[in-house]
Write an enzyme that holds these catalytic residues in place. Structure first.
Site, short mmCIF file in Angstrom:
data_model
loop_
_atom_site.label_atom_id
_atom_site.label_comp_id
_atom_site.label_asym_id
_atom_site.label_seq_id
_atom_site.Cartn_x
_atom_site.Cartn_y
_atom_site.Cartn_z
CG HIS A 87 -1.71 1.21 1.47
ND1 HIS A 87 -3.04 1.31 1.14
CD2 HIS A 87 -1.37 2.42 2.00
CE1 HIS A 87 -3.49 2.51 1.45
NE2 HIS A 87 -2.50 3.20 1.99
CD GLU A 88 1.80 3.49 3.67
OE1 GLU A 88 2.03 4.57 3.09
OE2 GLU A 88 0.79 3.31 4.37
CD GLU B 33 -5.00 6.29 2.09
OE1 GLU B 33 -4.86 5.08 2.40
OE2 GLU B 33 -4.05 7.10 2.04
CG HIS C 41 0.18 6.12 -0.60
ND1 HIS C 41 -0.88 6.79 -1.15
CD2 HIS C 41 -0.28 5.59 0.58
CE1 HIS C 41 -1.94 6.68 -0.35
NE2 HIS C 41 -1.61 5.95 0.68
#
Length: 298
Positions: free
Chosen positions: A140-141, A218, A144
């Protein structure tokens, strides 16, 4: 890099054109406010871009994050290896990997560019999550970073800052002129009071727009985590996150890039950086296979 520079210049140009149109609609001569336009652009974008450039340094300093330069144990070695494989799969340069001391389950990514970034996880996450769940959070990071979310957020914030600065003063001048028809000279004290109120009102609407985009990205990062680690792992990670969801010791400058956000209902939801967990899980469950299928890092 050139694409980012072009986007920045094009955004500035579009803002100036749109502001000129707004002034014309309000019956204001844009030439009278040319200095204001330049000042608003410098301060509006300057503050956002400066914050972006020092974001990694500030995150380390404010969280006390320990950057893993040489892994001291098997757990740190696993973190570094996992981020390296995910970064390669996402097509970005290896981020710095760090651990910061915090009781809640959380992680964040920051940095001025896709190839100059930091991915950090909390000690609470390492205690509460298994390897599959932690792998999904790292994905997930990394997503980003790969999506360029930090740069995009800075550009959006710069645009909004510029609009707030200019519109508050243009509308303030119009209102002050209407209320003081017979007054000679420049704006009076009432003008500055009006501008102060308008700064807060327009700033509130600007925050709603910025937070809407933050929530949107997100969902994209969750989908990216699913592609890098697997959909089931990403869903399991979000479900585990509910143990401490709504708790965050991250400083405000980093909170928007953490995996965990605040909890709110009603109008407060408009100002949340993250969507509710149940909506994020549902979005992953209902996502088409091609959106969440990719290189699975094991």
């Amino acid at each position: 890099m050139f694409k980012r520079v072009f986007l920045f210049l094009a955004t500035n140009f579009a803002v100036l054109i749109l502001l000129s149109i707004v002034m014309s609609v309000l019956g204001v001569n844009p030439q009278q406010f040319s200095g204001l336009l330049v000042m608003a652009t410098v301060f509006g974008f300057g503050g956002s871009l400066f914050s972006l450039m020092i974001s990694k340094w500030m995150a380390k300093r404010s969280t006390g994050a320990h950057v893993i330069e040489q892994p001291r144990n098997e757990s740190e070695q696993w973190l570094v290896n996992t981020v390296r494989r995910q970064a390669e799969a996402a097509g970005i340069k290896m981020p710095e990997v760090a651990i910061y001391d915090a009781p809640e389950i959380n992680a964040f990514a920051t940095g001025p560019s896709r190839n100059n970034s930091l991915v950090a996880v909390s000690t609470g996450l390492l205690r509460a999550m298994n390897r599959d769940e932690a792998e999904a959070v790292l994905g997930h990071e990394v997503s980003h970073v790969a999506n360029g979310d930090m740069v995009t957020m800075a550009l959006i914030q710069g645009v909004l800052n510029t609009f707030v600065i200019v519109l508050a003063r243009v509308v303030g001048r119009v209102i002050d002129s209407y209320l003081s028809v017979n007054r000679e000279g420049g704006p009076g004290l009432g003008y500055f009071a009006i501008v102060f109120v308008l700064d807060m009102i327009f700033g509130l609407f600007a925050s709603i727009i910025a937070m809407w985009f933050s929530r949107h990205r997100e969902f994209r990062a969750d989908a990216g985590g699913a592609r890098l680690a697997g959909r089931d792992k990403m869903i399991a990670a979000l479900q585990r996150l509910s143990m401490t969801y709504g708790e965050s010791t991250l400083p405000k400058t980093v909170q928007a890039f953490g995996i965990s956000g605040a909890v709110g209902h009603g109008l407060r939801r408009l100002f949340l950086t993250h969507p509710p967990l149940e909506e994020r899980i549902l979005a992953l469950q209902n996502a088409p296979v091609e959106q969440v299928r990719g290189t699975v890092v094991s």
